[in-house]
Design an enzyme around this catalytic site. Structure first.
Site, PDB file in Angstrom:
ATOM      1  N   HIS A 164      43.351 -15.284  -5.646  1.00  0.00           N
ATOM      2  CA  HIS A 164      42.183 -15.608  -6.464  1.00  0.00           C
ATOM      3  C   HIS A 164      40.896 -15.178  -5.787  1.00  0.00           C
ATOM      4  CE1 HIS A 164      44.528 -17.976  -9.379  1.00  0.00           C
ATOM      5  NE2 HIS A 164      45.299 -18.224  -8.345  1.00  0.00           N
ATOM      6  N   GLU A 222      32.154 -17.511  28.512  1.00  0.00           N
ATOM      7  CA  GLU A 222      32.290 -18.470  27.416  1.00  0.00           C
ATOM      8  C   GLU A 222      33.239 -19.602  27.815  1.00  0.00           C
ATOM      9  OE1 GLU A 222      32.057 -14.328  25.352  1.00  0.00           O
ATOM     10  OE2 GLU A 222      32.948 -15.187  27.176  1.00  0.00           O
ATOM     11  N   GLY A 253      45.716 -10.155  28.362  1.00  0.00           N
ATOM     12  CA  GLY A 253      45.274 -11.365  27.676  1.00  0.00           C
ATOM     13  C   GLY A 253      45.904 -11.572  26.319  1.00  0.00           C
ATOM     14  N   ARG A 254      45.941 -10.519  25.479  1.00  0.00           N
ATOM     15  CA  ARG A 254      46.475 -10.690  24.133  1.00  0.00           C
ATOM     16  C   ARG A 254      47.998 -10.726  24.111  1.00  0.00           C
ATOM     17  NH1 ARG A 254      43.967  -6.175  25.094  1.00  0.00           N
ATOM     18  NH2 ARG A 254      44.862  -4.105  24.757  1.00  0.00           N
ATOM     19  N   LYS A 273      42.096 -15.444  32.583  1.00  0.00           N
ATOM     20  CA  LYS A 273      42.822 -14.587  33.524  1.00  0.00           C
ATOM     21  C   LYS A 273      42.071 -14.478  34.839  1.00  0.00           C
ATOM     22  CE  LYS A 273      45.242 -10.183  33.869  1.00  0.00           C
ATOM     23  NZ  LYS A 273      45.736  -8.996  33.141  1.00  0.00           N
ATOM     24  N   LYS A 303      29.011  -7.681  26.393  1.00  0.00           N
ATOM     25  CA  LYS A 303      28.918  -8.722  27.418  1.00  0.00           C
ATOM     26  C   LYS A 303      27.915  -8.334  28.499  1.00  0.00           C
ATOM     27  CE  LYS A 303      33.632 -10.576  27.043  1.00  0.00           C
ATOM     28  NZ  LYS A 303      34.874 -10.839  27.815  1.00  0.00           N
ATOM     29  N   GLU A 335      42.280  -4.568  19.104  1.00  0.00           N
ATOM     30  CA  GLU A 335      41.897  -4.451  20.506  1.00  0.00           C
ATOM     31  C   GLU A 335      42.830  -3.498  21.235  1.00  0.00           C
ATOM     32  OE1 GLU A 335      39.892  -7.782  22.656  1.00  0.00           O
ATOM     33  OE2 GLU A 335      41.697  -7.721  23.889  1.00  0.00           O
TER      34      GLU A 335
END
Length: 504
Positions: A367, A197, A250-251, A191, A477, A336
């Site tokens: 399982h 990263e 963002g999400r 964005k 961060k 978030e």
């Protein structure tokens, strides 16, 4: 008019019948608590009858919704007004799907046309022979594209897409090994176009192209961003920058140009179907009220367990390999958004907010973790997601066994089983919901994601919190940057770890 606190007080006083009692008392329970959203040729059934919702709870939650001003907040959301109070922003992801403020829908369409033109041009060979796309991003810039590509492009992808989010170099190296640099494009999704990263991974991918003889590495880069100026500074040509609006979080961004890798993998027509499926849910959420609103009804169930019965987690199990990444996608969307301890007004919350979202894929999870669900001491509401149509062409026995197991788990959680041997006794009365899709196609996946977006928003409004900021991701961060710059003082444990790793 009753306040939110009054509504919560009244809800807390309601009786707690068992699931078996609820079914015995109301023969119409399945019809009352099931609903379907049509998506054209397909659709999705939402069955909340195996939860503890009943008429009294639904009445109480409808009163809570009125006290919380749900209808007004929903109207603000679709009108493109400020709903993210801490940052003074609208949240216009639905406008990207054609449902929202007219001006925002029009602006989104212009940007969508720009992306369509680029996607079609690449597929038509305008950038040479393109067989691979490495998409670098993180959080919402990666989880959504990864989910959609994995779910929808398994058989005959138009482009081999690799989504890389982790800063661990092994993730990027795995993509390099799978791609031919001569036929690879690089999509950089950020964005701000400053995410450390993403930009570190992008720089390494650009170097990989250059080191492998690609004549113009920068010419192989597509930028997906709300900050085009930064992308130009980084060296991306304006014609290969696909912007999206600042009002898209963002999400919630996979509907924007962040969806570029999805369109590259499945083609533009299918990407349009993806948006259209989400728009059908937008319209349902906008136009349906009270318990008839399936997204709001899901939020009522969520709060029954998180608030009234103090369940700290919610399990999501996809009985379809195509949806194996769906629980991971929901983790960011829900935690978030609603993992907050203050209200939108900045006051401490008066109860639990988002549960911990976790899950897996059936039948593998049976399982592994279902022992705890059936006989453990934790109350864990569960969502099952399945498809009537199989995603494979093998013997029909595969899919039949898959669906039988899915439905059996919900039945077993509810009914339980008595035994003289305590180790073999199942208490039952454990809640689950089932989302049953006709098939997992582009429209259905779009609808599933939009359903959970609105479910998350509805939860937030009922709790009085802001689901659209995420300051909780910033502190770590900031400390990492302090470590990188050197000279900062930390606690003895962190200091010792830094020295041990050669970072002190």
């Amino acid at each position: 008019m009753p306040t939110r606190a009054d509504a919560w007080h009244d809800l807390a006083l309601l009786p707690e019948p068992t699931l078996t009692e609820l079914f015995a008392e109301d023969p119409q329970r399945v019809n009352k608590l099931s609903g379907r959203i049509e998506l054209g040729e397909t659709g999705v059934l939402f069955d909340w009858s195996k939860t503890h919702l009943d008429d009294k709870l639904l009445d109480g939650f409808e009163a809570l919704a009125e006290a919380a001003g749900f209808a007004a907040m929903r109207e603000r959301l679709f009108a493109g007004e400020v709903v993210n109070s801490t940052e003074g922003r609208a949240a216009e992801h639905s406008a990207l799907r054609g449902v929202g403020k007219a001006e925002s829908v029009e602006e989104a369409l212009v940007l969508r046309d720009r992306m369509e033109a680029l996607v079609r041009a690449i597929h038509d060979g305008a950038m040479g022979d393109v067989k691979h796309l490495i998409h670098v991003g993180i959080g919402g810039s990666a989880l959504g594209p990864a989910l959609a590509v994995d779910a929808l492009a398994r058989d005959f992808p138009l482009c081999d897409v690799h989504v890389v989010s982790n800063i661990d170099g092994q993730a990027l190296e795995a993509a390099f090994k799978a791609c031919d640099p001569e036929t690879t494009l690089l999509a950089v999704a950020s964005k701000t176009f400053t995410t450390i990263e993403t930009m570190t991974n992008a720089a390494s991918a650009l170097s990989w192209l250059e080191q492998n003889g690609v004549a113009d590495p920068s010419g192989r880069v597509i930028a997906l961003t709300a900050n085009p100026e930064k992308a130009v500074e980084w060296g991306v040509d304006e014609t290969r920058i696909l912007p999206f609006a600042e009002s898209v979080g963002g999400r919630y961004s996979l509907w924007s140009s962040i969806g570029f890798p999805i369109a590259m993998a499945i083609g533009w027509e299918e990407f349009e179907s993806f948006l259209e499926g989400a728009a059908k849910v937008d319209e349902h959420f906008r136009d349906s009220n009270g318990r008839a609103n399936l997204c709001l009804r899901a939020a009522f169930a969520d709060l029954t367990y998180a608030r009234l019965r103090k369940a700290e987690t919610r399990g999501v199990f996809a009985y379809d390999e195509r949806l194996r990444l769906f629980p991971s996608y929901l983790q960011q969307l829900e935690m978030e958004s609603n993992g907050k301890s203050v209200t939108a007004a900045g006051d401490p919350v008066d109860g639990p907010t988002a549960p911990i979202t976790w899950g897996g894929v059936g039948t593998d999870a049976q399982h592994a973790v279902f022992q705890l669900l059936h006989q453990g001491t934790h109350l864990v509401p569960v969502d099952f997601i399945a498809s009537i149509a199989p995603g494979d062409s093998l013997d029909a026995a595969h899919h039949r066994i898959l669906l039988m197991n899915c439905f059996a788990q919900g039945a077993a959680l509810m009914a339980g089983q008595a035994s003289d041997d305590a180790a073999r006794a199942y208490p039952g009365n454990r809640p689950s919901a089932t989302i049953l899709c006709d098939d997992i196609d582009a429209a259905t996946l779009g609808a599933l994601i939009a359903f959970h977006e609105h479910r998350t928003f509805a939860n937030a409004v009922l709790m009085g919190i802001n689901p659209f900021d995420q300051f909780g991701v910033e502190l770590g961060k900031a400390i990492a940057k302090r470590i990188e710059s050197g000279g900062a003082q930390f606690d003895p444990s962190t200091t010792a770890l830094l020295e041990k790793a050669g970072l002190g």
